[in-house]
Design a protein around this motif. Structure first.
Motif, PDB file in Angstrom:
ATOM      1  N   SER A   1      -5.707  22.891  -2.984  1.00 51.90           N
ATOM      2  CA  SER A   1      -4.697  23.881  -3.382  1.00 51.90           C
ATOM      3  C   SER A   1      -3.437  23.679  -2.553  1.00 51.90           C
ATOM      4  O   SER A   1      -3.495  23.230  -1.404  1.00 51.90           O
TER       5      SER A   1
ATOM      6  N   HIS B   1      -4.646  36.620  -0.333  1.00 49.21           N
ATOM      7  CA  HIS B   1      -4.606  35.563  -1.346  1.00 49.21           C
ATOM      8  C   HIS B   1      -5.203  36.073  -2.653  1.00 49.21           C
ATOM      9  O   HIS B   1      -6.351  36.497  -2.702  1.00 49.21           O
TER      10      HIS B   1
ATOM     11  N   THR C   1       0.299  25.705  -1.506  1.00 53.71           N
ATOM     12  CA  THR C   1       0.995  26.991  -1.487  1.00 53.71           C
ATOM     13  C   THR C   1       2.392  26.833  -0.906  1.00 53.71           C
ATOM     14  O   THR C   1       2.560  26.749   0.314  1.00 53.71           O
TER      15      THR C   1
ATOM     16  N   ASP D   1      -0.193  30.360  -4.811  1.00 55.55           N
ATOM     17  CA  ASP D   1      -1.229  29.336  -4.720  1.00 55.55           C
ATOM     18  C   ASP D   1      -1.307  28.541  -6.019  1.00 55.55           C
ATOM     19  O   ASP D   1      -1.424  29.126  -7.110  1.00 55.55           O
TER      20      ASP D   1
ATOM     21  N   SER E   1     -11.493  30.855   0.561  1.00 54.10           N
ATOM     22  CA  SER E   1     -10.220  31.466   0.167  1.00 54.10           C
ATOM     23  C   SER E   1     -10.415  32.971   0.007  1.00 54.10           C
ATOM     24  O   SER E   1     -10.452  33.501  -1.100  1.00 54.10           O
TER      25      SER E   1
END
Length: 282
Positions: free
Chosen positions: A129, A80, A131, A121, A42
């Motif tokens: 995760s 992110h 989103t 997120d 990520s």
């Protein structure tokens, strides 16, 4: 061919959802997930670029059909950090075959699309995760049959489509060990407006070019994203499917050297594109 592709993607998606559920259960049992590896996957900033290949079919029910293979390139930048911001674009070129009472083969088609997305997120577990996102997009299609004559003697012309829409969707990503992750994206596109331009002057200079407004429709998209992270770069393979459904346009006058001879509109139409992207990321 198209039906086989569709079935394969649906089956893969179902299996993938099961994998999600299983992976989440295992992560609860075993909390020894490599957090540093998750952080690498990520990334704060990620740039992706790579080729794509797809099969596209455009239909005006009970009127005509076009289909063919498209080859293109796509690129995206994603940020992110709790908040997700993404800018993505693609260009694709191919040749399609027109089928009605007559046929025209190898018509040049060009597709350009750009999208800007924003989301948040949510970490469901150490490995999973989700989103949700929303944004704005623009799609341009150029279908160039100008100068071509069908098998029944009818002349082709240039058509240009412009779509303005808002993507609304969700992406789920599950991280596995050894740098692997997998994700699924589901999206609905709210259609704001379209503009269809038919260059009828390509048939005869006396005809006017007609611009029709399109005010109703939608798009559905789905994809599965498999990713492999290495020390410096990551690699992505992403099968995808996109389905557009656009309502009949408004009606405009058709003229010949300034004299009204009739009306013209863009019929209700559907477009399905099934393909796969191959991306490298930094």
């Amino acid at each position: 061919m198209k039906n086989n592709w569709t079935c394969a993607i649906i089956v893969t998606f179902v299996l993938f959802c099961y994998t999600f559920s299983f992976a989440q259960t295992e992560s609860i049992k075993d909390t020894a997930v490599d957090t540093k590896e998750n952080e690498i996957i990520s990334k704060l900033h990620a740039l992706e670029i790579g080729p794509e290949i797809s099969f596209i079919e455009y239909r005006e029910p009970a009127v005509m059909k076009e289909e063919g293979t498209m080859i293109g390139i796509g690129a995206s930048y994603t940020y992110h950090k709790g908040v997700m911001i993404k800018i993505a674009g693609r260009y694709s070129y191919g040749q399609v075959d027109y089928k009605n009472s007559g046929t025209i083969n190898n018509i040049d088609d060009n597709i350009f699309e750009i999208r800007m997305l924003g989301g948040h997120d949510f970490n469901i577990s150490n490995s999973l995760s989700i989103t949700p996102f929303i944004g704005i997009g623009y799609r341009y299609l150029k279908d160039d049959a100008a100068g071509r004559i069908s098998s029944t003697g009818h002349y082709g012309y240039l058509r240009e489509s412009n779509y303005y829409y808002s993507p609304i969707g969700i992406e789920a990503v599950n991280v596995f060990d050894k740098g692997w992750s997998a994700g699924a994206i589901l999206e609905y596109d709210y259609f704001w407006k379209g503009k269809q331009k038919s260059h009828l002057s390509d048939i005869d200079p006396g005809y006017n070019d007609i611009s029709n407004d399109q005010n109703g429709g939608y798009c559905l998209r789905g994809s599965i994203k498999i990713k492999k992270q290495t020390d410096r770069v990551f690699f992505v393979i992403e099968p995808f499917i996109t389905y557009w459904n656009i309502d009949k346009s408004d009606v405009q006058y058709q003229t010949y050297y300034g004299v009204v001879i009739g009306t013209g509109w863009e019929p209700k139409n559907e477009s399905t594109e099934i393909g796969v992207k191959f991306m490298i990321g930094f």
